[in-house]
Design a protein around this motif. Sequence first.
Motif, PDB file in Angstrom:
ATOM      1  N   ARG A  22     -24.062  16.164  -9.828  1.00 11.96           N
ATOM      2  CA  ARG A  22     -23.399  15.687 -11.129  1.00 11.96           C
ATOM      3  C   ARG A  22     -22.302  14.807 -10.825  1.00 11.96           C
ATOM      4  N   LEU A  23     -21.973  14.535  -9.521  1.00  5.78           N
ATOM      5  CA  LEU A  23     -20.963  13.752  -9.145  1.00  5.78           C
ATOM      6  C   LEU A  23     -22.114  12.448  -8.944  1.00  5.78           C
ATOM      7  N   GLN A  24     -23.017  12.502  -8.812  1.00  2.00           N
ATOM      8  CA  GLN A  24     -23.989  11.385  -8.790  1.00  2.00           C
ATOM      9  C   GLN A  24     -23.748  10.713  -7.245  1.00  2.00           C
ATOM     10  N   LEU A  25     -23.601  11.652  -6.393  1.00  2.00           N
ATOM     11  CA  LEU A  25     -23.713  11.402  -4.950  1.00  2.00           C
ATOM     12  C   LEU A  25     -25.340  11.676  -4.534  1.00  2.00           C
ATOM     13  N   LEU A  26     -25.945  12.386  -5.339  1.00  2.66           N
ATOM     14  CA  LEU A  26     -27.413  12.625  -5.139  1.00  2.66           C
ATOM     15  C   LEU A  26     -28.110  12.103  -6.504  1.00  2.66           C
ATOM     16  N   ARG A  27     -29.137  11.389  -6.408  1.00 11.18           N
ATOM     17  CA  ARG A  27     -29.800  10.911  -7.651  1.00 11.18           C
ATOM     18  C   ARG A  27     -31.375  11.333  -7.871  1.00 11.18           C
ATOM     19  N   PRO A  28     -31.393  12.345  -8.092  1.00 15.26           N
ATOM     20  CA  PRO A  28     -32.963  12.812  -8.164  1.00 15.26           C
ATOM     21  C   PRO A  28     -33.417  11.774  -9.413  1.00 15.26           C
ATOM     22  N   ILE A  29     -34.807  11.937  -9.525  1.00 14.16           N
ATOM     23  CA  ILE A  29     -35.902  11.311 -10.636  1.00 14.16           C
ATOM     24  C   ILE A  29     -36.112  12.679 -11.358  1.00 14.16           C
ATOM     25  N   ARG A  30     -36.137  12.457 -12.667  1.00 14.67           N
ATOM     26  CA  ARG A  30     -36.561  13.729 -13.488  1.00 14.67           C
ATOM     27  C   ARG A  30     -38.126  13.395 -13.475  1.00 14.67           C
ATOM     28  N   ASN A  31     -38.802  14.509 -13.291  1.00 17.85           N
ATOM     29  CA  ASN A  31     -40.334  14.800 -13.455  1.00 17.85           C
ATOM     30  C   ASN A  31     -40.541  14.970 -15.059  1.00 17.85           C
ATOM     31  N   LEU A  32     -41.299  14.080 -15.588  1.00 17.80           N
ATOM     32  CA  LEU A  32     -41.360  14.024 -16.987  1.00 17.80           C
ATOM     33  C   LEU A  32     -42.324  15.102 -17.511  1.00 17.80           C
ATOM     34  N   SER A  33     -43.318  15.432 -16.658  1.00 17.82           N
ATOM     35  CA  SER A  33     -44.190  16.520 -16.886  1.00 17.82           C
ATOM     36  C   SER A  33     -43.568  17.896 -16.998  1.00 17.82           C
ATOM     37  N   ASN A  34     -42.610  18.162 -16.179  1.00 26.28           N
ATOM     38  CA  ASN A  34     -41.990  19.468 -16.396  1.00 26.28           C
ATOM     39  C   ASN A  34     -40.635  19.467 -16.412  1.00 26.28           C
ATOM     40  N   GLY A  35     -39.928  18.373 -16.322  1.00 28.56           N
ATOM     41  CA  GLY A  35     -38.282  18.263 -16.742  1.00 28.56           C
ATOM     42  C   GLY A  35     -37.564  18.551 -15.570  1.00 28.56           C
ATOM     43  N   TYR A  36     -38.051  18.849 -14.309  1.00 19.26           N
ATOM     44  CA  TYR A  36     -37.317  19.311 -13.294  1.00 19.26           C
ATOM     45  C   TYR A  36     -36.920  17.950 -12.497  1.00 19.26           C
ATOM     46  N   GLN A  37     -35.711  18.059 -11.934  1.00 17.53           N
ATOM     47  CA  GLN A  37     -35.308  17.042 -11.161  1.00 17.53           C
ATOM     48  C   GLN A  37     -36.062  17.041  -9.590  1.00 17.53           C
ATOM     49  N   GLN A  38     -36.406  15.882  -9.215  1.00 10.88           N
ATOM     50  CA  GLN A  38     -36.991  15.870  -7.775  1.00 10.88           C
ATOM     51  C   GLN A  38     -36.196  14.852  -7.061  1.00 10.88           C
TER      52      GLN A  38
END
Length: 144
Positions: A22-38
Amino acid sequence: MYVKQLATKMGVTPDTVRHYTRLQLLRPIRNLSNGYQQYSQRDQQRLSFIINARQLGFSLQDIQQIIAESEQGHCPCPLTRQLITKRLAETEALFQQTLKLRTRMQAAVKQWQGLANGASAAEVCSLIESFVDPISSTDNKPEA
């Protein structure tokens, strides 16, 4: 790697990973097939840096500044030295306050050891008030 996997691997809670995201210290990519952050290997390295920096006494704001400096292509070392010097001074001041508190507590224990165990509430308050630090008590008085 998903939130729980990263958290487990790094020894933190999933809420910690989410907070840093949330603080944007980590920047995961959202998996389009399941919506989870990777989370990537880079996120894992960043989380390791954050954990180590926190253990050294850096605040999250400090960490954000260091990371921003680095991401702008600047060497973060001068800023890091400045921030750690500031945190050390704050820690030293807190340590000195704690030492004073320890000394007052030791004196209170020594003085109170000879007193009867059945002290009234008024006597207990009197004992406590006898050890109020005059410097601290003036700092805590409401302003007129």
